[in-house]
Design a protein around this motif. Structure first.
Motif, PDB file in Angstrom:
ATOM      1  N   GLY A  52       0.842  -1.186   0.000  1.00  0.00           N
ATOM      2  CA  GLY A  52       0.000   0.000   0.000  1.00  0.00           C
ATOM      3  C   GLY A  52       0.879   1.238   0.000  1.00  0.00           C
ATOM      4  N   ASP A  53       0.533   2.208   0.843  1.00  0.00           N
ATOM      5  CA  ASP A  53       1.314   3.447   0.916  1.00  0.00           C
ATOM      6  C   ASP A  53       2.543   3.326   1.807  1.00  0.00           C
ATOM      7  OD1 ASP A  53      -0.218   5.115  -0.787  1.00  0.00           O
ATOM      8  OD2 ASP A  53      -1.734   5.340   0.780  1.00  0.00           O
ATOM      9  N   LEU A  54       2.708   2.189   2.471  1.00  0.00           N
ATOM     10  CA  LEU A  54       3.851   1.979   3.355  1.00  0.00           C
ATOM     11  C   LEU A  54       5.027   1.413   2.574  1.00  0.00           C
ATOM     12  CD1 LEU A  54       5.101   1.723   6.247  1.00  0.00           C
ATOM     13  CD2 LEU A  54       4.100  -0.578   6.314  1.00  0.00           C
ATOM     14  N   CYS A  55       6.220   1.944   2.844  1.00  0.00           N
ATOM     15  CA  CYS A  55       7.438   1.425   2.219  1.00  0.00           C
ATOM     16  C   CYS A  55       8.361   0.868   3.298  1.00  0.00           C
ATOM     17  CB  CYS A  55       8.153   2.526   1.442  1.00  0.00           C
ATOM     18  SG  CYS A  55       9.668   1.974   0.608  1.00  0.00           S
ATOM     19  N   ILE A  56       8.876  -0.321   3.056  1.00  0.00           N
ATOM     20  CA  ILE A  56       9.847  -0.971   3.934  1.00  0.00           C
ATOM     21  C   ILE A  56      11.153  -1.128   3.160  1.00  0.00           C
ATOM     22  CG2 ILE A  56      10.412  -3.049   5.251  1.00  0.00           C
ATOM     23  CD1 ILE A  56       8.089  -1.618   6.491  1.00  0.00           C
ATOM     24  N   GLU A  57      12.268  -0.869   3.828  1.00  0.00           N
ATOM     25  CA  GLU A  57      13.568  -1.169   3.239  1.00  0.00           C
ATOM     26  C   GLU A  57      14.232  -2.268   4.055  1.00  0.00           C
ATOM     27  OE1 GLU A  57      17.565   0.846   1.362  1.00  0.00           O
ATOM     28  OE2 GLU A  57      16.376   2.058   2.748  1.00  0.00           O
ATOM     29  N   LEU A  58      14.613  -3.331   3.381  1.00  0.00           N
ATOM     30  CA  LEU A  58      15.365  -4.411   4.011  1.00  0.00           C
ATOM     31  C   LEU A  58      16.852  -4.135   3.872  1.00  0.00           C
ATOM     32  CD1 LEU A  58      13.557  -7.652   2.742  1.00  0.00           C
ATOM     33  CD2 LEU A  58      13.248  -6.489   4.938  1.00  0.00           C
ATOM     34  N   PHE A  59      17.574  -4.265   4.980  1.00  0.00           N
ATOM     35  CA  PHE A  59      19.029  -4.208   4.985  1.00  0.00           C
ATOM     36  C   PHE A  59      19.555  -5.606   5.311  1.00  0.00           C
ATOM     37  CE2 PHE A  59      18.767   0.399   6.680  1.00  0.00           C
ATOM     38  CZ  PHE A  59      18.788   0.924   5.398  1.00  0.00           C
ATOM     39  N   ALA A  60      20.482  -6.094   4.513  1.00  0.00           N
ATOM     40  CA  ALA A  60      21.105  -7.387   4.786  1.00  0.00           C
ATOM     41  C   ALA A  60      22.617  -7.213   4.734  1.00  0.00           C
ATOM     42  CB  ALA A  60      20.645  -8.434   3.781  1.00  0.00           C
ATOM     43  N   PRO A 135       6.979   3.944  -6.705  1.00  0.00           N
ATOM     44  CA  PRO A 135       5.715   4.077  -7.443  1.00  0.00           C
ATOM     45  C   PRO A 135       4.752   5.063  -6.803  1.00  0.00           C
ATOM     46  CG  PRO A 135       5.734   2.034  -6.193  1.00  0.00           C
ATOM     47  CD  PRO A 135       7.122   2.611  -6.078  1.00  0.00           C
ATOM     48  N   ARG A 136       4.955   5.389  -5.525  1.00  0.00           N
ATOM     49  CA  ARG A 136       4.018   6.270  -4.824  1.00  0.00           C
ATOM     50  C   ARG A 136       4.092   7.713  -5.308  1.00  0.00           C
ATOM     51  NH1 ARG A 136       5.952   5.276   1.115  1.00  0.00           N
ATOM     52  NH2 ARG A 136       7.913   5.567  -0.030  1.00  0.00           N
ATOM     53  N   SER A 142      -1.929   4.246  -6.875  1.00  0.00           N
ATOM     54  CA  SER A 142      -3.074   3.947  -6.019  1.00  0.00           C
ATOM     55  C   SER A 142      -2.714   2.789  -5.101  1.00  0.00           C
ATOM     56  CB  SER A 142      -4.297   3.572  -6.858  1.00  0.00           C
ATOM     57  OG  SER A 142      -5.349   3.125  -6.025  1.00  0.00           O
ATOM     58  N   ALA A 143      -3.108   2.913  -3.831  1.00  0.00           N
ATOM     59  CA  ALA A 143      -2.921   1.826  -2.871  1.00  0.00           C
ATOM     60  C   ALA A 143      -4.133   0.904  -2.818  1.00  0.00           C
ATOM     61  CB  ALA A 143      -2.650   2.404  -1.483  1.00  0.00           C
ATOM     62  N   GLU A 144      -5.091   1.127  -3.698  1.00  0.00           N
ATOM     63  CA  GLU A 144      -6.340   0.365  -3.672  1.00  0.00           C
ATOM     64  C   GLU A 144      -6.136  -1.146  -3.820  1.00  0.00           C
ATOM     65  OE1 GLU A 144     -10.398   0.247  -2.958  1.00  0.00           O
ATOM     66  OE2 GLU A 144      -8.942   1.881  -2.758  1.00  0.00           O
ATOM     67  N   PRO A 145      -5.155  -1.622  -4.609  1.00  0.00           N
ATOM     68  CA  PRO A 145      -4.982  -3.079  -4.704  1.00  0.00           C
ATOM     69  C   PRO A 145      -4.731  -3.757  -3.359  1.00  0.00           C
ATOM     70  CG  PRO A 145      -3.826  -2.006  -6.498  1.00  0.00           C
ATOM     71  CD  PRO A 145      -4.298  -0.911  -5.583  1.00  0.00           C
ATOM     72  N   TRP A 146      -4.084  -3.083  -2.420  1.00  0.00           N
ATOM     73  CA  TRP A 146      -3.846  -3.668  -1.102  1.00  0.00           C
ATOM     74  C   TRP A 146      -5.073  -3.524  -0.198  1.00  0.00           C
ATOM     75  CZ3 TRP A 146      -0.049  -1.332  -3.936  1.00  0.00           C
ATOM     76  CH2 TRP A 146       1.110  -2.085  -4.171  1.00  0.00           C
ATOM     77  N   ARG A 147      -5.884  -2.540  -0.487  1.00  0.00           N
ATOM     78  CA  ARG A 147      -7.080  -2.305   0.325  1.00  0.00           C
ATOM     79  C   ARG A 147      -8.200  -3.283  -0.027  1.00  0.00           C
ATOM     80  NH1 ARG A 147      -9.516   2.126   3.074  1.00  0.00           N
ATOM     81  NH2 ARG A 147     -11.781   2.149   2.887  1.00  0.00           N
ATOM     82  N   THR A 148      -8.460  -3.450  -1.308  1.00  0.00           N
ATOM     83  CA  THR A 148      -9.605  -4.262  -1.727  1.00  0.00           C
ATOM     84  C   THR A 148      -9.225  -5.508  -2.507  1.00  0.00           C
ATOM     85  OG1 THR A 148      -9.853  -2.911  -3.729  1.00  0.00           O
ATOM     86  CG2 THR A 148     -11.132  -2.254  -1.780  1.00  0.00           C
ATOM     87  N   GLY A 149      -7.981  -5.588  -2.969  1.00  0.00           N
ATOM     88  CA  GLY A 149      -7.585  -6.725  -3.788  1.00  0.00           C
ATOM     89  C   GLY A 149      -6.712  -7.736  -3.081  1.00  0.00           C
ATOM     90  N   HIS A 150      -6.430  -7.506  -1.803  1.00  0.00           N
ATOM     91  CA  HIS A 150      -5.589  -8.422  -1.027  1.00  0.00           C
ATOM     92  C   HIS A 150      -6.337  -8.811   0.240  1.00  0.00           C
ATOM     93  CE1 HIS A 150      -2.227  -9.852   1.483  1.00  0.00           C
ATOM     94  NE2 HIS A 150      -1.597 -10.074   0.350  1.00  0.00           N
TER      95      HIS A 150
END
Length: 282
Positions: A52-60, A135-136, A142-150
Motif C-alpha cells: 500500500g502506501d507503506l514502504c519498507i527497506e530491508l538491509f542485509a 511508485p508512490r 493507487s494503494a487500492e490493490p492492497w485495500r480491496t484486492g488483497h
C-alpha cells in the motif's frame, strides 16, 4: 532552528537472509519491490518495496564489521530505523547540531543518520531525495490493490511505535525538534503496562510508549534492545479476515498493544512486530 519534515519515506529492517525475507513479504503482504542494490560503503544488500502506501527497506549486511552488521549481531533480525524526507539536508544537519545530536553517517546531498542515543532511541535517517523508482510518486499511483484486492485489506499505517524510558522527555524532544509536530493522542496502554503519546509528524504518527513498571512487555523490550523502534500498527478493513489470512500462512497471532489490535509473533515475522487494527489510536 526546527527540523522540517516533508513525509515518512520508509521504515528500515535488518535481516540475515535477504532473499528469504523478501520472499516472505511478497507472499504474506503482497509486497511490490521497486528497487534493490548493494552499497559498498555500508557493505549491505538492500531492497525497497511497498505494501500500500507503506514502504519498507530491508538491509542485509554481508559481514559483522559494518554498523549494520554490528546491529544484526547484537539484535538479530529486527527493526533498525525510519527515514524522513527533508527539504534541505544541510539545514537539517544544522538543526541536529544545535541540539547536540551526533550524526553517524553523512553523505552531503544524499542522506544522514543520527545516533539513537541522542534521540530517545529514535534512529532517524534524513534524506532530501525521492527514492528512485518509488511508485508512490507516480501520478497514477493507487494503494487500492492492497485495500480491496488483497485478503489483508490494508488501509495504511496507523503509527510506528518507539519504546522510550522517559515519556515526557521524549515527547518534549520530538515536538521541540520537528516543525509543526503535534500531539494527537495520549493515554494508557494497559494491555502492555505502559503509557503512550502519539505525535503527528508530517503525514504519519510516531507513538512513544513508556513502561509503567519493570514487568511488562515494553519494559522487557527496553531491557533487551534499549530504547528503539518497537512496532508498527497497520490499519485493515476487517480484523477477522486479516487474522484468517495470516494464520493461513502459518503465522502465530498474539494480542496487540492496545484494545482492538492483534500482532504477529515476532519470531514468525523476521524478528519484527507488526500490529493490526481497524481504527487508529485516538
Amino acid at each position: 532552528m526546527d527540523l522540517t519534515v516533508n513525509k515518512l519515506v520508509h521504515i528500515n529492517q535488518v535481516v540475515d537472509d535477504f532473499e528469504g525475507a523478501a520472499a516472505f513479504y511478497t507472499d504474506v503482504f503482497g509486497a511490490r519491490e521497486y528497487w534493490r542494490g548493494y552499497d559498498e560503503d555500508q557493505r549491505r544488500n538492500a531492497s525497497l518495496f511497498v505494501i500500500g502506501d507503506l514502504c519498507i527497506e530491508l538491509f542485509a549486511p554481508v559481514d559483522a564489521d559494518s554498523l549494520l552488521g554490528a546491529s544484526l549481531a547484537r539484535f538479530g533480525n529486527s527493526w533498525h530505523s525510519f527515514e524522513w524526507q527533508v527539504p534541505d539536508l544541510e539545514q537539517a544537519h544544522a538543526a541536529l547540531d544545535e541540539r547536540g545530536v551526533r550524526v553517524t553517517t553523512y553523505r552531503p546531498g544524499e542522506f544522514l543518520m543520527v545516533h539513537p542515543g541522542d534521540c530517545h532511541g529514535m534512529l532517524l535517517e534524513l534524506c532530501p531525495l525521492e527514492m528512485v523508482g518509488d511508485p508512490r510518486i507516480e501520478p497514477d499511483w493507487s494503494a487500492e490493490p492492497w485495500r480491496t484486492g488483497h485478503p489483508l485489506g490494508v488501509t495504511g499505517l496507523h503509527h510506528l511505535s518507539v519504546a522510550v524510558r522517559d515519556l515526557p522527555a521524549a515527547t518534549a524532544w520530538l515536538t521541540g525538534l520537528v516543525a509543526g509536530a503535534e500531539i494527537v493522542h495520549s493515554g494508557p496502554r494497559d494491555e502492555v503496562d505502559a503509557d503512550a503519546t502519539g505525535v503527528r509528524v508530517a503525514d504519519h504518527v510516531v507513538e512513544l510508549v513508556s513502561p509503567r513498571s519493570a514487568e511488562g512487555p515494553v519494559a522487557g523490550y527496553i531491557q533487551r534492545f534499549g530504547q528503539r523502534l518497537r512496532s508498527i500498527e497497520i490499519g485493515v478493513l476487517d480484523l477477522d479476515r486479516a487474522r484468517e489470512h495470516l494464520e493461513g500462512k502459518g503465522l502465530r497471532i498474539t494480542d496487540g498493544s492496545r484494545a482492538g489490535a492483534f500482532a504477529i509473533i515476532e519470531d514468525d515475522n523476521w524478528g519484527v512486530r507488526w500490529e493490526f487494527a481497524q481504527t487508529p489510536a485516538g
